[in-house]
Motif scaffolding. Structure first.
Motif, PDB file in Angstrom:
ATOM      1  N   MET A   1       0.852  -1.181   0.000  1.00 23.83           N
ATOM      2  CA  MET A   1       0.000   0.000   0.000  1.00 23.83           C
ATOM      3  C   MET A   1       0.887   1.229   0.000  1.00 23.83           C
ATOM      4  SD  MET A   1      -2.857   1.211   2.694  1.00 23.83           S
ATOM      5  CE  MET A   1      -4.138   0.470   1.748  1.00 23.83           C
ATOM      6  N   GLY A   2       0.616   2.113  -0.944  1.00 25.55           N
ATOM      7  CA  GLY A   2       1.426   3.311  -1.073  1.00 25.55           C
ATOM      8  C   GLY A   2       0.918   4.465  -0.232  1.00 25.55           C
ATOM      9  N   ALA A   3       1.738   5.494  -0.185  1.00 26.89           N
ATOM     10  CA  ALA A   3       1.387   6.690   0.585  1.00 26.89           C
ATOM     11  C   ALA A   3       0.117   7.340   0.056  1.00 26.89           C
ATOM     12  CB  ALA A   3       2.545   7.678   0.562  1.00 26.89           C
ATOM     13  N   ASN A   4      -0.108   7.258  -1.257  1.00 25.00           N
ATOM     14  CA  ASN A   4      -1.322   7.852  -1.835  1.00 25.00           C
ATOM     15  C   ASN A   4      -2.569   7.167  -1.301  1.00 25.00           C
ATOM     16  OD1 ASN A   4       0.081   9.721  -3.312  1.00 25.00           O
ATOM     17  ND2 ASN A   4       0.044   8.541  -5.196  1.00 25.00           N
ATOM     18  N   ASN A   5      -2.524   5.839  -1.181  1.00 24.64           N
ATOM     19  CA  ASN A   5      -3.686   5.129  -0.655  1.00 24.64           C
ATOM     20  C   ASN A   5      -3.930   5.468   0.802  1.00 24.64           C
ATOM     21  OD1 ASN A   5      -4.191   3.942  -3.094  1.00 24.64           O
ATOM     22  ND2 ASN A   5      -3.664   1.883  -2.474  1.00 24.64           N
ATOM     23  N   ILE A   6      -2.863   5.585   1.579  1.00 26.11           N
ATOM     24  CA  ILE A   6      -3.027   5.953   2.991  1.00 26.11           C
ATOM     25  C   ILE A   6      -3.608   7.352   3.090  1.00 26.11           C
ATOM     26  CG2 ILE A   6      -1.801   6.428   5.147  1.00 26.11           C
ATOM     27  CD1 ILE A   6       0.085   4.089   4.364  1.00 26.11           C
ATOM     28  N   SER A   7      -3.109   8.267   2.281  1.00 26.15           N
ATOM     29  CA  SER A   7      -3.645   9.630   2.257  1.00 26.15           C
ATOM     30  C   SER A   7      -5.126   9.620   1.875  1.00 26.15           C
ATOM     31  CB  SER A   7      -2.842  10.475   1.261  1.00 26.15           C
ATOM     32  OG  SER A   7      -3.360  11.759   1.176  1.00 26.15           O
TER      33      SER A   7
ATOM     34  N   GLY B   1     -12.314  11.731   7.110  1.00 23.77           N
ATOM     35  CA  GLY B   1     -12.951  13.037   7.248  1.00 23.77           C
ATOM     36  C   GLY B   1     -14.361  13.047   6.700  1.00 23.77           C
ATOM     37  N   TYR B   2     -14.542  12.434   5.531  1.00 23.85           N
ATOM     38  CA  TYR B   2     -15.880  12.337   4.957  1.00 23.85           C
ATOM     39  C   TYR B   2     -16.800  11.492   5.835  1.00 23.85           C
ATOM     40  CZ  TYR B   2     -14.607  14.399   0.417  1.00 23.85           C
ATOM     41  OH  TYR B   2     -14.232  15.255  -0.590  1.00 23.85           O
ATOM     42  N   LEU B   3     -16.277  10.400   6.367  1.00 24.21           N
ATOM     43  CA  LEU B   3     -17.104   9.527   7.210  1.00 24.21           C
ATOM     44  C   LEU B   3     -17.581  10.261   8.457  1.00 24.21           C
ATOM     45  CD1 LEU B   3     -15.025   6.257   6.892  1.00 24.21           C
ATOM     46  CD2 LEU B   3     -17.363   6.592   6.051  1.00 24.21           C
ATOM     47  N   ILE B   4     -16.720  11.084   9.016  1.00 23.55           N
ATOM     48  CA  ILE B   4     -17.060  11.814  10.238  1.00 23.55           C
ATOM     49  C   ILE B   4     -17.972  13.001   9.957  1.00 23.55           C
ATOM     50  CG2 ILE B   4     -16.115  13.248  12.104  1.00 23.55           C
ATOM     51  CD1 ILE B   4     -13.555  11.506  11.904  1.00 23.55           C
TER      52      ILE B   4
ATOM     53  N   TYR C   1     -11.429  -0.839  -1.210  1.00 22.16           N
ATOM     54  CA  TYR C   1     -11.495   0.224  -0.201  1.00 22.16           C
ATOM     55  C   TYR C   1     -11.739  -0.360   1.186  1.00 22.16           C
ATOM     56  CZ  TYR C   1     -13.517   4.067   2.528  1.00 22.16           C
ATOM     57  OH  TYR C   1     -13.798   4.959   3.517  1.00 22.16           O
ATOM     58  N   ASN C   2     -12.738  -1.220   1.300  1.00 21.97           N
ATOM     59  CA  ASN C   2     -13.038  -1.824   2.608  1.00 21.97           C
ATOM     60  C   ASN C   2     -11.861  -2.621   3.131  1.00 21.97           C
ATOM     61  OD1 ASN C   2     -15.691  -0.888   3.089  1.00 21.97           O
ATOM     62  ND2 ASN C   2     -16.525  -2.438   1.724  1.00 21.97           N
ATOM     63  N   ARG C   3     -11.225  -3.404   2.271  1.00 24.52           N
ATOM     64  CA  ARG C   3     -10.098  -4.223   2.698  1.00 24.52           C
ATOM     65  C   ARG C   3      -8.946  -3.349   3.187  1.00 24.52           C
ATOM     66  NH1 ARG C   3      -8.067  -6.877  -2.057  1.00 24.52           N
ATOM     67  NH2 ARG C   3      -6.621  -5.137  -2.155  1.00 24.52           N
ATOM     68  N   ASP C   4      -8.615  -2.304   2.441  1.00 17.76           N
ATOM     69  CA  ASP C   4      -7.533  -1.409   2.847  1.00 17.76           C
ATOM     70  C   ASP C   4      -7.892  -0.629   4.107  1.00 17.76           C
ATOM     71  OD1 ASP C   4      -5.839  -2.230   0.885  1.00 17.76           O
ATOM     72  OD2 ASP C   4      -5.950  -0.387  -0.301  1.00 17.76           O
ATOM     73  N   PHE C   5      -9.135  -0.205   4.206  1.00 14.68           N
ATOM     74  CA  PHE C   5      -9.577   0.542   5.383  1.00 14.68           C
ATOM     75  C   PHE C   5      -9.406  -0.322   6.632  1.00 14.68           C
ATOM     76  CE2 PHE C   5     -12.225   2.751   8.382  1.00 14.68           C
ATOM     77  CZ  PHE C   5     -12.218   4.082   7.975  1.00 14.68           C
ATOM     78  N   ILE C   6      -9.864  -1.552   6.568  1.00 18.96           N
ATOM     79  CA  ILE C   6      -9.752  -2.459   7.711  1.00 18.96           C
ATOM     80  C   ILE C   6      -8.283  -2.760   8.008  1.00 18.96           C
ATOM     81  CG2 ILE C   6     -10.229  -4.823   8.498  1.00 18.96           C
ATOM     82  CD1 ILE C   6     -12.950  -4.538   6.969  1.00 18.96           C
TER      83      ILE C   6
ATOM     84  N   LEU D   1     -15.058   9.169  -4.177  1.00 14.47           N
ATOM     85  CA  LEU D   1     -14.505  10.522  -4.035  1.00 14.47           C
ATOM     86  C   LEU D   1     -13.024  10.502  -3.689  1.00 14.47           C
ATOM     87  CD1 LEU D   1     -17.276  12.425  -2.043  1.00 14.47           C
ATOM     88  CD2 LEU D   1     -16.375  13.045  -4.278  1.00 14.47           C
ATOM     89  N   CYS D   2     -12.625   9.466  -2.963  1.00  9.54           N
ATOM     90  CA  CYS D   2     -11.239   9.366  -2.503  1.00  9.54           C
ATOM     91  C   CYS D   2     -10.370   8.536  -3.435  1.00  9.54           C
ATOM     92  CB  CYS D   2     -11.216   8.813  -1.083  1.00  9.54           C
ATOM     93  SG  CYS D   2     -11.993   9.943   0.098  1.00  9.54           S
ATOM     94  N   GLY D   3     -10.907   8.187  -4.593  1.00 11.00           N
ATOM     95  CA  GLY D   3     -10.113   7.537  -5.612  1.00 11.00           C
ATOM     96  C   GLY D   3     -10.136   6.023  -5.631  1.00 11.00           C
ATOM     97  N   PHE D   4     -11.017   5.430  -4.859  1.00 12.89           N
ATOM     98  CA  PHE D   4     -11.130   3.966  -4.865  1.00 12.89           C
ATOM     99  C   PHE D   4     -12.248   3.578  -5.817  1.00 12.89           C
ATOM    100  CE2 PHE D   4      -9.111   4.932  -0.845  1.00 12.89           C
ATOM    101  CZ  PHE D   4      -8.161   3.929  -0.714  1.00 12.89           C
TER     102      PHE D   4
END
Length: 77
Positions: A1-7, A14-17, A38-43, A29-32
């Motif tokens: 996972m690259g820095a862009n994905n973490i960013s 922020g959007y979730l909150i 997205y869910n896999r990386d988020f978890i 919106l965040c490029g996924f």
């Protein structure tokens, strides 16, 4: 996972909150382009699902809002 994905994941937090947008819309919106990715990386990074994160942050914000104390002035009786 690259820095862009973490960013992008941090941006999605922020959007979730701060919005009521659907999680699929936030992911896009965040490029996924793939909600499963997205869910896999988020978890993997945040350690809970996007839905659980949103719920936890809403509950935390409710507790903070309920416990805010207005400071008393020395002139209050």
């Amino acid at each position: 996972m690259g820095a862009n994905n973490i960013s992008s994941l941090i941006k999605s937090c922020g959007y979730l909150i701060n919005t009521s947008k659907k999680i699929t819309d936030i992911a896009a919106l965040c490029g996924f382009n793939n909600i499963s990715y997205y869910n896999r990386d988020f978890i993997r990074i945040i350690k809970i699902s996007p839905a659980a994160y949103r719920k936890a942050m809403q509950q935390a914000n409710a507790v903070i809002a309920a416990t805010k104390v207005t400071p008393k002035s020395e002139f209050d009786n």
